[in-house]
Design an enzyme around this catalytic site. Structure first.
Site, PDB file in Angstrom:
ATOM      1  N   HIS A  97      -8.280  69.417 -33.503  1.00  0.00           N
ATOM      2  CA  HIS A  97      -8.443  69.554 -34.943  1.00  0.00           C
ATOM      3  C   HIS A  97      -7.066  69.529 -35.611  1.00  0.00           C
ATOM      4  O   HIS A  97      -6.354  70.538 -35.624  1.00  0.00           O
ATOM      5  CB  HIS A  97      -9.153  70.870 -35.282  1.00  0.00           C
ATOM      6  N   HIS A 107     -12.732  64.057 -30.014  1.00  0.00           N
ATOM      7  CA  HIS A 107     -13.350  64.734 -28.870  1.00  0.00           C
ATOM      8  C   HIS A 107     -13.345  63.769 -27.690  1.00  0.00           C
ATOM      9  O   HIS A 107     -13.524  62.559 -27.853  1.00  0.00           O
ATOM     10  CB  HIS A 107     -14.795  65.124 -29.207  1.00  0.00           C
ATOM     11  N   ASN A 109     -14.411  63.770 -23.220  1.00  0.00           N
ATOM     12  CA  ASN A 109     -14.974  64.515 -22.100  1.00  0.00           C
ATOM     13  C   ASN A 109     -15.176  63.567 -20.930  1.00  0.00           C
ATOM     14  O   ASN A 109     -15.637  62.439 -21.117  1.00  0.00           O
ATOM     15  CB  ASN A 109     -16.317  65.139 -22.511  1.00  0.00           C
ATOM     16  N   HIS A 146     -11.392  51.245 -31.071  1.00  0.00           N
ATOM     17  CA  HIS A 146     -12.438  50.502 -30.363  1.00  0.00           C
ATOM     18  C   HIS A 146     -11.868  49.385 -29.498  1.00  0.00           C
ATOM     19  O   HIS A 146     -12.495  49.003 -28.499  1.00  0.00           O
ATOM     20  CB  HIS A 146     -13.463  49.967 -31.357  1.00  0.00           C
ATOM     21  N   HIS A 176     -30.666  65.151 -39.126  1.00  0.00           N
ATOM     22  CA  HIS A 176     -30.978  65.854 -40.369  1.00  0.00           C
ATOM     23  C   HIS A 176     -30.051  65.462 -41.517  1.00  0.00           C
ATOM     24  O   HIS A 176     -30.320  65.786 -42.672  1.00  0.00           O
ATOM     25  CB  HIS A 176     -30.925  67.368 -40.142  1.00  0.00           C
ATOM     26  N   ARG A 261     -18.586  80.393 -19.653  1.00  0.00           N
ATOM     27  CA  ARG A 261     -17.754  81.276 -20.462  1.00  0.00           C
ATOM     28  C   ARG A 261     -17.859  80.866 -21.934  1.00  0.00           C
ATOM     29  O   ARG A 261     -17.452  79.769 -22.320  1.00  0.00           O
ATOM     30  CB  ARG A 261     -16.308  81.198 -19.991  1.00  0.00           C
TER      31      ARG A 261
END
Length: 300
Positions: A97, A107, A109, A146, A176, A261
């Protein structure tokens, strides 16, 4: 199959080290603090958090390897035959951030998972990816992001980038709100096609490619001037990040359901955020441009 998990763990520990070193260099002032932890049910990890830097308001880079004798519901939703089985999961997850609203949040992972149950053939798979969440988007940044993603995928097949780019657009979608979380990138899961060596090599390429994709964007935008208006818009849009992570994110659900955790699982949440009822940006403003980028499109 633990030897495969060991290979993945060795790579992931090193990846955490390399990414943390690169983020510290980009920031120039702040350093990561490490919080090593152990999990009573098996395994542990290293949570590293950098706070109040010159570039990053908060950066979290987490490594974990956990194991257990009972797969959580989120892991067996698509594989009900494994319910009640044992598992090993190891991965690196990060969320950055930045302070400057012109530098995108990001992000990434990469993870490895294996599971076994008596009477059922053991399974393993890789997953991961990276995505970009700009507040004040630039086409130049999106094309660079990209292009790196496409190029690292090409050695593994011309269909890989389009498939995983589309998967990313679909996964990081807030139903939503009827918008994507950002401009996407790559996302893949349940990858075991072609054998362990090929899947491991691809996952390494994704993990190592993240810095190539993100670093130049940070360097390009981190000195852009901004004021209170841009900062308030950034804090408002961070609210969408919170909504996705708490409502839809599969990794958050797995971590909480598996007894992980909590502090490490929720390190992805921004340090400061605001919510505003029925906010609508002024027509024609820089803030109103963002809406055009929150629909899937081809960038390269």
């Amino acid at each position: 199959m633990s030897q495969q998990a060991d290979l993945a763990e060795t790579f992931l520990r090193g990846l955490q080290d390399r990414i943390c070193a690169a983020i510290e260099q980009l920031d120039g002032t702040a350093h990561f603090e490490e919080d090593a932890w152990q999990r009573a049910a098996g395994g542990g990890g290293r949570t590293r958090v950098l706070r109040d830097g010159a570039v990053f308001e908060q950066a979290g880079v987490n490594f974990s390897r956990v194991s257990g004798t009972q797969l959580p519901p989120s892991a067996t939703a698509h594989r009900p035959e494994l319910a009640g089985g044992s598992f090993i999961a190891t991965g690196v997850s990060l969320v950055l951030h930045p302070k400057n609203p012109h530098v995108p949040t990001t992000h990434a992972n990469v993870r490895y998972f294996e599971a076994s149950k008596e009477g059922v053939e053991p399974v393993w798979w890789f997953g991961g990816g990276f995505d970009l969440t700009p507040f004040y988007p630039h086409d130049e940044d999106a094309r660079h992001w990209h292009t790196v993603a496409r190029d690292l995928c090409e050695p593994y097949g011309m269909d890989v980038y389009p498939r995983y780019k589309r998967w990313c657009d679909e996964y990081f979608y807030l139903k939503h709100r009827d918008e994507t979380r950002g401009i996407g990138g790559l996302f893949y899961d349940d990858l075991n096609e072609g054998g362990f060596a090929r899947c491991f090599a691809f996952t390494r390429a994704v993990g190592e490619g993240f810095l190539d994709a993100y670093g130049p964007i940070v360097t390009r935008r981190m000195d852009t001037s901004y004021g209170e208006r841009e900062r308030e818009f950034q804090l408002y849009r961070r609210g969408r990040y919170v909504e996705f992570n708490l409502v839809y994110d599969r990794g958050t659900l797995f971590g909480l359901q598996s007894g992980g955790r909590t502090e490490s699982i929720l390190m992805s949440l921004p340090p400061r955020v605001r919510f505003e009822y029925a906010y609508t940006p002024e027509p024609g403003s820089a803030e109103s441009r963002l809406a055009d980028y929150l629909k899937p499109r081809d960038w390269v």
